[in-house]
Enzyme design. Structure first.
Site, mmCIF file in Angstrom:
data_model
loop_
_atom_site.group_PDB
_atom_site.id
_atom_site.type_symbol
_atom_site.label_atom_id
_atom_site.label_comp_id
_atom_site.label_asym_id
_atom_site.label_seq_id
_atom_site.Cartn_x
_atom_site.Cartn_y
_atom_site.Cartn_z
ATOM 1 N N MET A 229 33.333 56.466 43.714
ATOM 2 C CA MET A 229 33.109 56.674 42.278
ATOM 3 C C MET A 229 32.001 55.738 41.784
ATOM 4 O O MET A 229 31.903 55.470 40.575
ATOM 5 C CB MET A 229 34.400 56.452 41.492
ATOM 6 C CG MET A 229 35.493 57.445 41.886
ATOM 7 S SD MET A 229 36.688 57.740 40.587
ATOM 8 C CE MET A 229 37.364 56.107 40.394
ATOM 9 N N GLN B 142 41.205 62.557 37.870
ATOM 10 C CA GLN B 142 42.150 61.591 38.432
ATOM 11 C C GLN B 142 42.467 60.461 37.464
ATOM 12 O O GLN B 142 43.198 59.534 37.806
ATOM 13 C CB GLN B 142 41.677 61.062 39.776
ATOM 14 C CG GLN B 142 40.462 60.141 39.719
ATOM 15 C CD GLN B 142 39.941 59.849 41.103
ATOM 16 O OE1 GLN B 142 39.372 60.713 41.776
ATOM 17 N NE2 GLN B 142 40.131 58.628 41.568
ATOM 18 N N GLY C 184 32.980 46.448 49.580
ATOM 19 C CA GLY C 184 34.004 47.299 50.184
ATOM 20 C C GLY C 184 33.420 48.673 50.497
ATOM 21 O O GLY C 184 33.529 49.178 51.619
ATOM 22 N N HIS C 185 32.763 49.269 49.497
ATOM 23 C CA HIS C 185 32.117 50.567 49.731
ATOM 24 C C HIS C 185 31.059 50.457 50.836
ATOM 25 O O HIS C 185 30.937 51.342 51.687
ATOM 26 C CB HIS C 185 31.407 51.054 48.460
ATOM 27 C CG HIS C 185 32.291 51.242 47.263
ATOM 28 N ND1 HIS C 185 32.245 50.426 46.158
ATOM 29 C CD2 HIS C 185 33.245 52.162 46.991
ATOM 30 C CE1 HIS C 185 33.115 50.843 45.260
ATOM 31 N NE2 HIS C 185 33.741 51.887 45.735
ATOM 32 N N SER D 246 37.115 45.347 44.164
ATOM 33 C CA SER D 246 37.416 46.565 43.415
ATOM 34 C C SER D 246 36.382 46.715 42.312
ATOM 35 O O SER D 246 35.943 45.712 41.722
ATOM 36 C CB SER D 246 38.813 46.449 42.784
ATOM 37 O OG SER D 246 38.955 47.440 41.782
ATOM 38 N N LYS E 289 42.384 49.706 51.148
ATOM 39 C CA LYS E 289 42.647 49.113 49.839
ATOM 40 C C LYS E 289 43.480 50.075 48.978
ATOM 41 O O LYS E 289 44.387 49.661 48.269
ATOM 42 C CB LYS E 289 41.299 48.796 49.187
ATOM 43 C CG LYS E 289 41.231 48.820 47.702
ATOM 44 C CD LYS E 289 41.748 47.550 47.127
ATOM 45 C CE LYS E 289 41.558 47.461 45.631
ATOM 46 N NZ LYS E 289 41.374 48.688 44.928
ATOM 47 N N ARG F 65 36.977 47.664 39.539
ATOM 48 C CA ARG F 65 37.629 47.253 38.289
ATOM 49 C C ARG F 65 37.670 45.731 38.125
ATOM 50 O O ARG F 65 38.046 45.255 37.055
ATOM 51 C CB ARG F 65 39.040 47.843 38.201
ATOM 52 C CG ARG F 65 39.038 49.362 38.043
ATOM 53 C CD ARG F 65 40.398 49.920 37.683
ATOM 54 N NE ARG F 65 40.316 51.295 37.205
ATOM 55 C CZ ARG F 65 40.514 52.375 37.977
ATOM 56 N NH1 ARG F 65 40.810 52.247 39.259
ATOM 57 N NH2 ARG F 65 40.413 53.591 37.462
HETATM 58 P P1 AMP Z 1 36.379 54.127 44.637
HETATM 59 O O1 AMP Z 1 34.916 54.105 44.346
HETATM 60 O O2 AMP Z 1 37.130 53.009 44.007
HETATM 61 O O3 AMP Z 1 36.988 55.487 44.441
HETATM 62 O O4 AMP Z 1 36.504 53.841 46.191
HETATM 63 C C1 AMP Z 1 35.797 54.615 47.133
HETATM 64 C C2 AMP Z 1 36.282 54.239 48.514
HETATM 65 O O5 AMP Z 1 36.066 52.852 48.744
HETATM 66 C C3 AMP Z 1 37.793 54.489 48.697
HETATM 67 O O6 AMP Z 1 38.013 55.012 50.009
HETATM 68 C C4 AMP Z 1 38.362 53.091 48.558
HETATM 69 O O7 AMP Z 1 39.591 52.915 49.234
HETATM 70 C C5 AMP Z 1 37.256 52.264 49.204
HETATM 71 N N1 AMP Z 1 37.357 50.858 48.790
HETATM 72 C C6 AMP Z 1 37.434 50.386 47.516
HETATM 73 N N2 AMP Z 1 37.578 49.041 47.541
HETATM 74 C C7 AMP Z 1 37.604 48.670 48.846
HETATM 75 C C8 AMP Z 1 37.725 47.424 49.518
HETATM 76 N N3 AMP Z 1 37.868 46.278 48.859
HETATM 77 N N4 AMP Z 1 37.709 47.425 50.864
HETATM 78 C C9 AMP Z 1 37.564 48.594 51.564
HETATM 79 N N5 AMP Z 1 37.424 49.797 50.987
HETATM 80 C C10 AMP Z 1 37.444 49.838 49.650
#
Ligand code: AMP
Length: 287
Positions: A35, A66, A41-42, A190, A154, A192
């Site tokens: 997103m 969502q 992490g990404h 995160s 995560k 957030r």
């Molecule tokens: P999001 O943009 O928050 O929807 O996350 C996109 C992807 O990145 C999802 O598969 C999350 O689980 C992963 N993700 C988010 N934060 C982390 C993190 N700290 N470590 C590993 N993967 C992450």
């Protein structure tokens, strides 16, 4: 060394044309749905995908379906230019940036729902959330048609739900989980986390601290109930305003456990500090 070019597409037709070309060359395609508001992490997901695939597609789409009516869809951090810069450095090959109209044209009336796994934990705290996730991920997987898609541990319940969904629907992509990337002090990265004030950022460390302590307390097979209650108190004492859940679950089907046994278990938490809801989890056992 100069970074390779990152192509950007915004329509399903352009996305498919690129992927078709690569597939015609016999290349293995990896996919990382996000997103945006990209952090390390990404980027670790992208780098992991890059080690296992020839080309990596990353989608950036803040999926309205969502988010609940009182959640942070409008406030969710968005910064396309910074995200694209990060993807260039991570050597992603293609950024897919669809609009809401492309993902949900007028008249859209189909959803994907995984029963059981999505009904507890975040599913109970955020009605409709997982249906939004599974529907958008199904659509993205069908649009990209990757060989493998990469998701973070995560969001552990999300990873298990998508794994089940891909299996149940015979989606021909490997679903790969990637361990959680943390700050040096233990806080899970995160998008957030940007909502946290400096004080809240310090208080948020109660989550990794409590999870680590609980993992040690429960690893030997102790009765989880009193320790989980201690953990909830510890989070509240540490500055959290409320705890949506703190549970010991079977690592595969997420059913609640009274103690760690012969199968891998997972401690999973969601807690709120001010307006921010944070998630985390760690593995425990088996004994
Ligand atoms: P999001 O943009 O928050 O929807 O996350 C996109 C992807 O990145 C999802 O598969 C999350 O689980 C992963 N993700 C988010 N934060 C982390 C993190 N700290 N470590 C590993 N993967 C992450």
């Amino acid at each position: 060394m100069e970074n390779p070019p990152l192509a950007t597409v915004r329509t399903i037709a352009d996305l498919r044309a690129r992927v078709r070309e690569w597939r015609g060359q016999g290349l293995r395609i990896g996919f990382v749905p996000t997103m945006g508001a990209l952090h390390d992490g990404h980027i670790t997901l992208v780098r992991t995908a890059k080690t296992r695939c020839d080309k990596v597609v990353v989608s950036i789409f803040v999926n309205p379906t969502q988010f609940g009516p009182n959640e942070d869809f409008d406030a969710y951090p968005r910064n396309e230019a910074a995200d694209l810069d990060r993807l260039v450095s991570a050597h992603a090959d293609l950024a897919y940036l669809p609009t809401v109209d492309i993902m949900y044209p007028p008249g859209t009336s189909t959803t994907v729902n995984v029963t059981g796994l999505t009904e507890r934990l975040c599913g109970a705290a955020r009605p409709g959330h997982f249906q939004g996730v599974t529907t958008v991920v199904t659509k993205l997987l069908l649009q990209v048609l990757p060989d493998a898609a990469f998701f973070g541990e995560k969001d552990y319940q999300q990873l298990k739900t998508i794994t089940r969904m891909a299996r149940d629907l015979d989606i021909p992509a490997e679903i790969a989980g990637v361990p959680t990337v943390r700050e040096a002090d233990g806080l899970a990265l995160s998008s957030r986390n940007v909502y946290l004030s400096p004080t809240q950022r310090q208080q948020a460390l109660a989550i990794p601290r409590t999870l680590q302590a609980l993992a040690q307390r429960l690893a030997g097979g102790a009765d989880a109930g009193p320790h989980l209650r201690w953990g909830i108190d510890e989070l509240l004492r540490g500055g959290f305003d409320s705890v949506d859940y703190l549970e010991l679950c079977d690592a595969e089907d997420l059913t609640p456990l009274t103690h760690v046994g012969a199968r891998p278990a997972r401690l999973i938490v969601a807690a709120r500090i001010g307006k921010t809801r944070l998630l985390d989890n760690i593995g425990v056992g088996p004994i």
